[in-house]
Motif scaffolding. Sequence first.
Motif, mmCIF file in Angstrom:
data_model
loop_
_atom_site.group_PDB
_atom_site.id
_atom_site.type_symbol
_atom_site.label_atom_id
_atom_site.label_comp_id
_atom_site.label_asym_id
_atom_site.label_seq_id
_atom_site.Cartn_x
_atom_site.Cartn_y
_atom_site.Cartn_z
ATOM 1 N N ALA A 22 0.825 -1.208 0.000
ATOM 2 C CA ALA A 22 0.000 0.000 0.000
ATOM 3 C C ALA A 22 0.856 1.255 0.000
ATOM 4 O O ALA A 22 0.476 2.278 -0.582
ATOM 5 C CB ALA A 22 -0.930 -0.012 1.220
ATOM 6 N N PHE A 26 0.528 4.152 -2.780
ATOM 7 C CA PHE A 26 0.310 5.563 -2.422
ATOM 8 C C PHE A 26 1.336 6.464 -3.115
ATOM 9 O O PHE A 26 0.985 7.513 -3.676
ATOM 10 C CB PHE A 26 0.386 5.751 -0.901
ATOM 11 N N PRO A 89 -0.237 6.702 4.935
ATOM 12 C CA PRO A 89 -1.215 5.996 4.107
ATOM 13 C C PRO A 89 -1.668 4.692 4.761
ATOM 14 O O PRO A 89 -1.393 3.599 4.258
ATOM 15 C CB PRO A 89 -0.479 5.774 2.792
ATOM 16 N N THR A 205 -5.908 1.264 2.948
ATOM 17 C CA THR A 205 -5.043 1.533 1.796
ATOM 18 C C THR A 205 -4.692 0.278 1.008
ATOM 19 O O THR A 205 -4.124 0.369 -0.075
ATOM 20 C CB THR A 205 -3.762 2.277 2.230
ATOM 21 N N THR A 224 -6.453 5.962 -0.659
ATOM 22 C CA THR A 224 -5.094 6.191 -1.155
ATOM 23 C C THR A 224 -5.059 7.402 -2.084
ATOM 24 O O THR A 224 -4.217 8.299 -1.926
ATOM 25 C CB THR A 224 -4.615 4.941 -1.922
#
Lengths: 247, 247
Positions: A22, A26, A89, A205, A224
Amino acid sequence: MIPAADPARPTVGVIGGMGPAATWAFAEAVLAATPAASEQDHLRLVVDADPAIPDRNAAMAGDGPSPAPTLAAKGAALLEAGADLVCMPCVTAHAFADELRAAVGAAWVDAVEASADAVRAAAPDARRVGLIATTSTHRAGHVPAALARRGLAVVPAEADEHAAWMDLIYAVKAGRHGEGERAAARAWAARSVAAGAEVLLAACTEVPLLLQDGDADVPVVSATEALAAAVVARAGARAGARNDARP
Amino acid sequence: MIPAADPARPTVGVIGGMGPAATWAFAEAVLAATPAASEQDHLRLVVDADPAIPDRNAAMAGDGPSPAPTLAAKGAALLEAGADLVCMPCVTAHAFADELRAAVGAAWVDAVEASADAVRAAAPDARRVGLIATTSTHRAGHVPAALARRGLAVVPAEADEHAAWMDLIYAVKAGRHGEGERAAARAWAARSVAAGAEVLLAACTEVPLLLQDGDADVPVVSATEALAAAVVARAGARAGARNDARP
């Protein structure tokens, strides 16, 4: 201080590793959200992707230590390293972010506030949101509270739906987000729409790796992308302020 | 020092931003190369993605400042921030890395050496390599030299081929790596194979976004994946050494 090649350019500090995939999704969302014609137009990111940050879901369940002191220490260190803005994130971790917010002050960009704003923008007339999140995020209540401040209620979900999303989220954390996982995500999203959701918030996320806008009959808002857009907007304002301040 | 949640886990410092998209592709390659069953099994990365690092190709052409002092200062700062290993996912920048290597010492993981090793492993009997790289990398000679030490010669390319790859690489730096760019990359790769290449080295970290193994009639080795594998191997050895040293 990690020296910047261009001290006038804003540096975005990112507390990452929750989960590992994730974090990079991001970072790519920040790239995609940046109006840039060449490499040199992009923002500078300093990312601490630390997968050993205490597990947020375990902490919420009382089965492990709180990540709060670690998050606050990292935020302070990123400011010292040169960050002008700090973000994280991971929506679930925002339930442990009070100490972190205090540590970074005005540099903070909040993923939950950015996500709630994005939901309202994507569905101006909606009143019911399907919240796709960890059980800890549902339990912590920080995301429903941010939505409620914008007149949005969360569609209740059954226990098996929560368990299914947790299984999918942990699959992504372990690196599995292939067609099987994506098909399951679409099916669970459809159930939320059938239960009355007029917009879906992918508030973990990891989820955008499984479910994107267009995968359901209602808009799907990505936490995100919402955080990336908020960071770019804040950094742009910051760059302007800095340029104005220079002789 | 940016505090680590688990001080026993190796921290990999990454000098990134050259270009922005390639940095995150490298981070994802590290994830993919890591044997991990859960989030907590991954390596910690501290990434300085600074798109304002002086342009390597302009410097090589005499049209801009050398990035060498900036790179060395960043390497030293990443060590101070807590990195056990330092790497730089940009092959061209390795032509400016002498000062950086001196600054980080034994923590250095070299993308050029890792790439040349990976070419040899992918094509044990090959003698001729198609080098897909910036014109600066061709001109600097550091990659051909590393290949030559392993008995591999670079297939000569025409000026239009160099120019075509430079256009494609700058397209990726600006965020464009769609089907049009990928089709062009496959066509230029086929020309290198027709000219005698028995293996292709995608020696610019932007190129794997355009051309992967399977896109040509010979093996395609990715400098990004080669560096990621080398980092994971070195970090694994480092983690073992640390665990052995603990009581």
